[in-house]
Design a protein around this motif. Structure first.
Motif, PDB file in Angstrom:
ATOM      1  N   ASP A  27       7.863  48.880  48.205  1.00 20.85           N
ATOM      2  CA  ASP A  27       7.482  47.616  47.577  1.00 20.85           C
ATOM      3  C   ASP A  27       6.956  47.883  46.170  1.00 20.85           C
ATOM      4  O   ASP A  27       6.983  49.024  45.686  1.00 20.85           O
ATOM      5  CB  ASP A  27       6.443  46.869  48.413  1.00 20.85           C
ATOM      6  CG  ASP A  27       5.211  47.715  48.745  1.00 20.85           C
ATOM      7  OD1 ASP A  27       4.921  48.683  47.993  1.00 20.85           O
ATOM      8  OD2 ASP A  27       4.540  47.436  49.757  1.00 20.85           O
ATOM      9  N   LEU A  28       6.470  46.836  45.515  1.00 19.02           N
ATOM     10  CA  LEU A  28       6.030  46.962  44.129  1.00 19.02           C
ATOM     11  C   LEU A  28       4.816  47.871  43.995  1.00 19.02           C
ATOM     12  O   LEU A  28       4.714  48.640  43.026  1.00 19.02           O
ATOM     13  CB  LEU A  28       5.741  45.573  43.561  1.00 19.02           C
ATOM     14  CG  LEU A  28       5.710  45.424  42.039  1.00 19.02           C
ATOM     15  CD1 LEU A  28       6.953  45.999  41.382  1.00 19.02           C
ATOM     16  CD2 LEU A  28       5.544  43.954  41.667  1.00 19.02           C
TER      17      LEU A  28
ATOM     18  N   ILE B 229      12.351  51.707  41.910  1.00 18.11           N
ATOM     19  CA  ILE B 229      13.023  50.488  42.358  1.00 18.11           C
ATOM     20  C   ILE B 229      12.384  50.066  43.678  1.00 18.11           C
ATOM     21  O   ILE B 229      12.381  50.835  44.644  1.00 18.11           O
ATOM     22  CB  ILE B 229      14.526  50.726  42.577  1.00 18.11           C
ATOM     23  CG1 ILE B 229      15.201  51.152  41.265  1.00 18.11           C
ATOM     24  CG2 ILE B 229      15.191  49.477  43.144  1.00 18.11           C
ATOM     25  CD1 ILE B 229      16.655  51.551  41.440  1.00 18.11           C
ATOM     26  N   ALA B 230      11.812  48.877  43.695  1.00 18.71           N
ATOM     27  CA  ALA B 230      11.210  48.377  44.927  1.00 18.71           C
ATOM     28  C   ALA B 230      12.296  47.809  45.836  1.00 18.71           C
ATOM     29  O   ALA B 230      13.222  47.147  45.371  1.00 18.71           O
ATOM     30  CB  ALA B 230      10.178  47.297  44.618  1.00 18.71           C
TER      31      ALA B 230
ATOM     32  N   VAL C  28       7.870  45.444  34.321  1.00 21.31           N
ATOM     33  CA  VAL C  28       8.295  45.060  35.664  1.00 21.31           C
ATOM     34  C   VAL C  28       9.414  44.048  35.472  1.00 21.31           C
ATOM     35  O   VAL C  28       9.183  42.923  35.038  1.00 21.31           O
ATOM     36  CB  VAL C  28       7.154  44.445  36.495  1.00 21.31           C
ATOM     37  CG1 VAL C  28       7.657  44.095  37.892  1.00 21.31           C
ATOM     38  CG2 VAL C  28       5.979  45.412  36.581  1.00 21.31           C
ATOM     39  N   PHE C  29      10.623  44.466  35.778  1.00 19.37           N
ATOM     40  CA  PHE C  29      11.812  43.637  35.603  1.00 19.37           C
ATOM     41  C   PHE C  29      12.066  42.971  36.961  1.00 19.37           C
ATOM     42  O   PHE C  29      12.662  43.547  37.856  1.00 19.37           O
ATOM     43  CB  PHE C  29      12.983  44.539  35.193  1.00 19.37           C
ATOM     44  CG  PHE C  29      14.108  43.846  34.470  1.00 19.37           C
ATOM     45  CD1 PHE C  29      14.279  42.474  34.527  1.00 19.37           C
ATOM     46  CD2 PHE C  29      15.019  44.591  33.745  1.00 19.37           C
ATOM     47  CE1 PHE C  29      15.322  41.854  33.858  1.00 19.37           C
ATOM     48  CE2 PHE C  29      16.076  43.984  33.067  1.00 19.37           C
ATOM     49  CZ  PHE C  29      16.227  42.611  33.130  1.00 19.37           C
ATOM     50  N   ARG C  30      11.587  41.740  37.096  1.00 17.46           N
ATOM     51  CA  ARG C  30      11.618  41.054  38.392  1.00 17.46           C
ATOM     52  C   ARG C  30      12.924  40.306  38.638  1.00 17.46           C
ATOM     53  O   ARG C  30      13.395  40.238  39.775  1.00 17.46           O
ATOM     54  CB  ARG C  30      10.451  40.066  38.499  1.00 17.46           C
ATOM     55  CG  ARG C  30       9.083  40.726  38.494  1.00 17.46           C
ATOM     56  CD  ARG C  30       7.984  39.676  38.507  1.00 17.46           C
ATOM     57  NE  ARG C  30       6.664  40.284  38.431  1.00 17.46           N
ATOM     58  CZ  ARG C  30       5.921  40.625  39.478  1.00 17.46           C
ATOM     59  NH1 ARG C  30       6.399  40.420  40.694  1.00 17.46           N
ATOM     60  NH2 ARG C  30       4.746  41.168  39.317  1.00 17.46           N
TER      61      ARG C  30
ATOM     62  N   GLU D 243      18.722  47.194  51.820  1.00 17.13           N
ATOM     63  CA  GLU D 243      17.734  46.152  51.544  1.00 17.13           C
ATOM     64  C   GLU D 243      17.474  46.033  50.050  1.00 17.13           C
ATOM     65  O   GLU D 243      17.387  44.924  49.505  1.00 17.13           O
ATOM     66  CB  GLU D 243      16.426  46.448  52.278  1.00 17.13           C
ATOM     67  CG  GLU D 243      15.365  45.374  52.051  1.00 17.13           C
ATOM     68  CD  GLU D 243      14.064  45.645  52.792  1.00 17.13           C
ATOM     69  OE1 GLU D 243      13.109  44.873  52.583  1.00 17.13           O
ATOM     70  OE2 GLU D 243      14.016  46.614  53.572  1.00 17.13           O
ATOM     71  N   ALA D 244      17.345  47.178  49.370  1.00 20.27           N
ATOM     72  CA  ALA D 244      17.126  47.155  47.921  1.00 20.27           C
ATOM     73  C   ALA D 244      18.299  46.496  47.205  1.00 20.27           C
ATOM     74  O   ALA D 244      18.102  45.667  46.303  1.00 20.27           O
ATOM     75  CB  ALA D 244      16.913  48.576  47.403  1.00 20.27           C
ATOM     76  N   VAL D 245      19.511  46.855  47.594  1.00 20.32           N
ATOM     77  CA  VAL D 245      20.703  46.287  46.958  1.00 20.32           C
ATOM     78  C   VAL D 245      20.739  44.773  47.154  1.00 20.32           C
ATOM     79  O   VAL D 245      21.004  44.005  46.211  1.00 20.32           O
ATOM     80  CB  VAL D 245      21.978  46.938  47.530  1.00 20.32           C
ATOM     81  CG1 VAL D 245      23.218  46.179  47.078  1.00 20.32           C
ATOM     82  CG2 VAL D 245      22.069  48.396  47.087  1.00 20.32           C
ATOM     83  N   ALA D 246      20.474  44.315  48.357  1.00 20.19           N
ATOM     84  CA  ALA D 246      20.509  42.881  48.645  1.00 20.19           C
ATOM     85  C   ALA D 246      19.465  42.125  47.832  1.00 20.19           C
ATOM     86  O   ALA D 246      19.746  41.041  47.280  1.00 20.19           O
ATOM     87  CB  ALA D 246      20.290  42.642  50.136  1.00 20.19           C
ATOM     88  N   ASN D 247      18.272  42.684  47.719  1.00 18.10           N
ATOM     89  CA  ASN D 247      17.212  41.987  46.995  1.00 18.10           C
ATOM     90  C   ASN D 247      17.418  42.059  45.483  1.00 18.10           C
ATOM     91  O   ASN D 247      17.092  41.098  44.771  1.00 18.10           O
ATOM     92  CB  ASN D 247      15.848  42.549  47.395  1.00 18.10           C
ATOM     93  CG  ASN D 247      15.426  42.108  48.778  1.00 18.10           C
ATOM     94  OD1 ASN D 247      15.699  40.978  49.183  1.00 18.10           O
ATOM     95  ND2 ASN D 247      14.786  42.992  49.530  1.00 18.10           N
ATOM     96  N   LEU D 248      17.947  43.163  44.983  1.00 20.40           N
ATOM     97  CA  LEU D 248      18.289  43.222  43.566  1.00 20.40           C
ATOM     98  C   LEU D 248      19.343  42.168  43.233  1.00 20.40           C
ATOM     99  O   LEU D 248      19.247  41.477  42.213  1.00 20.40           O
ATOM    100  CB  LEU D 248      18.804  44.617  43.205  1.00 20.40           C
ATOM    101  CG  LEU D 248      17.761  45.731  43.125  1.00 20.40           C
ATOM    102  CD1 LEU D 248      18.452  47.100  43.076  1.00 20.40           C
ATOM    103  CD2 LEU D 248      16.865  45.561  41.893  1.00 20.40           C
ATOM    104  N   ALA D 249      20.346  42.052  44.079  1.00 25.94           N
ATOM    105  CA  ALA D 249      21.390  41.046  43.858  1.00 25.94           C
ATOM    106  C   ALA D 249      20.804  39.634  43.904  1.00 25.94           C
ATOM    107  O   ALA D 249      21.157  38.770  43.086  1.00 25.94           O
ATOM    108  CB  ALA D 249      22.495  41.206  44.891  1.00 25.94           C
ATOM    109  N   GLU D 250      19.898  39.403  44.846  1.00 27.17           N
ATOM    110  CA  GLU D 250      19.235  38.095  44.947  1.00 27.17           C
ATOM    111  C   GLU D 250      18.455  37.775  43.681  1.00 27.17           C
ATOM    112  O   GLU D 250      18.339  36.610  43.277  1.00 27.17           O
ATOM    113  CB  GLU D 250      18.303  38.092  46.160  1.00 27.17           C
ATOM    114  CG  GLU D 250      17.578  36.781  46.399  1.00 27.17           C
ATOM    115  CD  GLU D 250      18.511  35.660  46.846  1.00 27.17           C
ATOM    116  OE1 GLU D 250      18.110  34.484  46.678  1.00 27.17           O
ATOM    117  OE2 GLU D 250      19.609  35.939  47.357  1.00 27.17           O
ATOM    118  N   ASN D 251      17.946  38.811  43.013  1.00 29.10           N
ATOM    119  CA  ASN D 251      17.165  38.636  41.794  1.00 29.10           C
ATOM    120  C   ASN D 251      18.024  38.623  40.531  1.00 29.10           C
ATOM    121  O   ASN D 251      17.495  38.646  39.418  1.00 29.10           O
ATOM    122  CB  ASN D 251      16.103  39.733  41.681  1.00 29.10           C
ATOM    123  CG  ASN D 251      14.967  39.529  42.667  1.00 29.10           C
ATOM    124  OD1 ASN D 251      14.810  38.443  43.221  1.00 29.10           O
ATOM    125  ND2 ASN D 251      14.168  40.564  42.891  1.00 29.10           N
TER     126      ASN D 251
END
Length: 217
Positions: free
Chosen positions: A161-162, A123-124, A196-198, A28-36
């Motif tokens: 999460d954050l 890492i959130a 916070v690097f969003r 999940e973290a990998v997918a959301n980091l990639a999305e960001n």
């Protein structure tokens, strides 16, 4: 070398925020980091993390790193100074300067290195990176200054999460870094400058190397 084992016995931390997550949480973290906008590579070991970094940085690039226990643990810090590479090692240049003012100016200039490497404190799973410094000499390069940024982290820094990321910064990373700072510099650390690097909006600029090990603070 500032390994966690040197300080963990003297430090009270929230160990629940320093566990290795399950595969679903990592995915999940990998997918959301990639999305960001972050380029993410997941590796199984510290050795593989170092090999990944070596493959990402081209010959002739200027390379700088902020202090990172994780970079020490995977062998990057030593490799940058002593290894067989064709990079321009900015730390070696900086720490060869005797004059304090000139050295500080060189440290500021190094924030614009072709490649700046470092770690984060959390890492959130929702796809954000959280990091803090006393001086800002590490996180200053991350948002804009450096040409490319490579973040290396153990999966133990992944939290839900954050809000949990902020908790990890306060209750895991800071107590350990405070002990290291007192040992290394004779002063206490502080969460003085926080990032916070969003999102990364420049394609290919920021890479995250996630290691399936428990590394760093």
């Amino acid at each position: 070398m500032s390994q966690k084992a040197n300080y963990i016995d003297e430090t009270e931390i929230d160990a629940s925020l320093d566990d290795r997550p399950d595969d679903a949480a990592v995915d999940e973290a990998v997918a959301n980091l990639a999305e960001n906008g972050f380029d993410v590579t997941v590796v199984d070991s510290a050795a593989e993390a170092l090999e990944t970094i070596q493959s990402q940085i081209p010959a002739g690039a200027s390379v700088m790193n902020g202090h990172s226990t994780t970079l020490e643990e995977i062998g990057f810090t030593e490799y940058l100074s002593d290894g067989d590479h064709e990079w321009e090692s900015l730390p070696d240049q900086i720490w060869s300067i005797d004059d304090d003012a000139e050295r500080q100016a060189a440290r500021r200039e190094s924030q614009t290195a072709d490649y700046f490497l470092g770690g984060v404190n959390a890492i959130a799973q929702t796809g954000e990176l959280v990091a803090a410094d006393r001086s800002g000499s590490r996180i200053g390069a991350y948002p804009f200054a450096a040409g490319n940024v490579v973040i290396v982290s153990g999966v133990n820094k992944i939290v839900e999460d954050l809000d949990a990321a902020f908790d990890r910064l306060e209750s895991v990373a800071y107590p350990l870094e405070n002990e290291r700072a007192k040992d290394a510099y004779g002063v206490e650390s502080a969460i003085a400058k926080q990032l916070v690097f969003r999102q990364e909006l420049e394609e290919g600029r920021t890479s995250v190397v996630l290691v399936r090990e428990q590394l760093g603070y």
